[in-house]
Design a protein around this motif. Sequence first.
Motif, PDB file in Angstrom:
ATOM      1  N   TYR A   1      -1.344  60.102 -17.794  1.00 25.60           N
ATOM      2  CA  TYR A   1      -2.637  59.946 -17.134  1.00 25.60           C
ATOM      3  C   TYR A   1      -3.038  61.295 -16.576  1.00 25.60           C
ATOM      4  O   TYR A   1      -2.251  62.236 -16.567  1.00 25.60           O
ATOM      5  CB  TYR A   1      -2.543  58.930 -15.985  1.00 25.60           C
ATOM      6  N   ASP A   2      -4.262  61.366 -16.122  1.00 24.74           N
ATOM      7  CA  ASP A   2      -4.704  62.612 -15.492  1.00 24.74           C
ATOM      8  C   ASP A   2      -4.921  62.321 -14.015  1.00 24.74           C
ATOM      9  O   ASP A   2      -6.045  62.083 -13.565  1.00 24.74           O
ATOM     10  CB  ASP A   2      -5.995  63.099 -16.163  1.00 24.74           C
TER      11      ASP A   2
ATOM     12  N   GLU B   1      -4.426  63.549 -10.137  1.00 26.01           N
ATOM     13  CA  GLU B   1      -4.175  64.680  -9.245  1.00 26.01           C
ATOM     14  C   GLU B   1      -4.601  64.292  -7.850  1.00 26.01           C
ATOM     15  O   GLU B   1      -5.629  63.651  -7.675  1.00 26.01           O
ATOM     16  CB  GLU B   1      -4.982  65.914  -9.687  1.00 26.01           C
TER      17      GLU B   1
ATOM     18  N   GLU C   1       0.388  66.534  -9.499  1.00 26.17           N
ATOM     19  CA  GLU C   1      -0.326  66.257 -10.745  1.00 26.17           C
ATOM     20  C   GLU C   1       0.567  65.417 -11.652  1.00 26.17           C
ATOM     21  O   GLU C   1       1.712  65.770 -11.912  1.00 26.17           O
ATOM     22  CB  GLU C   1      -0.667  67.575 -11.463  1.00 26.17           C
ATOM     23  N   TYR C   2       0.016  64.280 -12.097  1.00 22.51           N
ATOM     24  CA  TYR C   2       0.699  63.439 -13.081  1.00 22.51           C
ATOM     25  C   TYR C   2      -0.117  63.557 -14.359  1.00 22.51           C
ATOM     26  O   TYR C   2      -1.094  62.832 -14.551  1.00 22.51           O
ATOM     27  CB  TYR C   2       0.694  61.973 -12.648  1.00 22.51           C
ATOM     28  N   THR C   3       0.254  64.470 -15.229  1.00 24.10           N
ATOM     29  CA  THR C   3      -0.599  64.724 -16.387  1.00 24.10           C
ATOM     30  C   THR C   3       0.075  64.346 -17.697  1.00 24.10           C
ATOM     31  O   THR C   3      -0.413  64.672 -18.759  1.00 24.10           O
ATOM     32  CB  THR C   3      -0.998  66.214 -16.431  1.00 24.10           C
TER      33      THR C   3
END
Lengths: 116, 230
Positions: free
Chosen positions: B114-115, B117, B109-111
């Motif tokens: 950015y969102d 997954e 997950e790169y939250t």
Amino acid sequence: MSDLRPPSSLCPEKRTSLSPLNFHVFPAPTMADVPAGRLPKPQMRGLLISHLKKHSAIALVFAMGVTLAYKFAVADPRKRNYEEFYKNYDVKREFEAMKEAGVFHSARPSWESSDD
Amino acid sequence: MATPAQLGLMDAASPVMEEMIYFHDHVMLVLILITCLIFYSMLVLMFSKYIYRFLTDGHVIETVWTVIPAIILVVVALPSLKLLYLTDELDNPQLTIKSVGHQWYWSYEYTDYYDIEFDSYMLPIGDLVGGDARLLEVDNRVVLPVDTSVRVLVTAADVIHAWTVPALGLKMDAVPGRLNQLALQCSRVGTFYGQCSEICGANHSFMPIVIEAVPVDVFESWCDGMLDSD
């Protein structure tokens, strides 16, 4: 009794004939025949400790030698290699080369898109 | 990745792994010294005929062979502790990603900004193309910017896994209900492989990790592409 004379300077008489009947045997040189002098006195005591001291020193020198050889032949060159690698490392150049080789999934090589 | 008949450590791709390699060389110096001393002593004693009949005790030698190993341990322990604390240092991470272990794949997950997954499954042998590594390739790789301090939060959804990338000197248990933190910084571009390092079931050997270290602009393009595909 036949004598066997050693052909050395200790023997004053020379052999005059090669016939085996003319060989003379002399007894082995005695203490009186040996030039004056003293044999060194052998070590009588403390053999184990002197043996241990000698070999402990040799062991230390040998171990330090091998250790220093590893340091100068392996460890230090490895540090220098890493230093050299990163000294002139060009991220863009390396990335482009790897990209063209097709290494990355996130960036495809230019020849792949042109094929498409 | 490892190469056939490889004996040493993988080439380092992060500063921490470099320090680990140098520490390994340091410990090897100590081990070589001790091994050579012992081997030579064994050789000499095998062929020695001397004995000391009146030996009863040896206070001096016992002191010597207690103090010297203690000194050797200190010589090894001090750099070891320094390296241990270095691995825990987090230098103002610019990016945080989460890595979640499942049976039997990883999800990321790169939250932060950015969102994003995605799941990362091992590519089966039938899907490999020429040059791919068997049991190491995945369908979706972890893409990270090079020369950037990254925080990786590792956890698991079911059983304990372990997220490992040897070339970066990373290994962290993924424990369900717990967040473990890793500091990551790639020094060079490339692909770096790892495998799950905690037994987690039938396919424990078939859930690899692949990191792609790319320049920042390429990373941003990839993020845009991932968002668009969502």
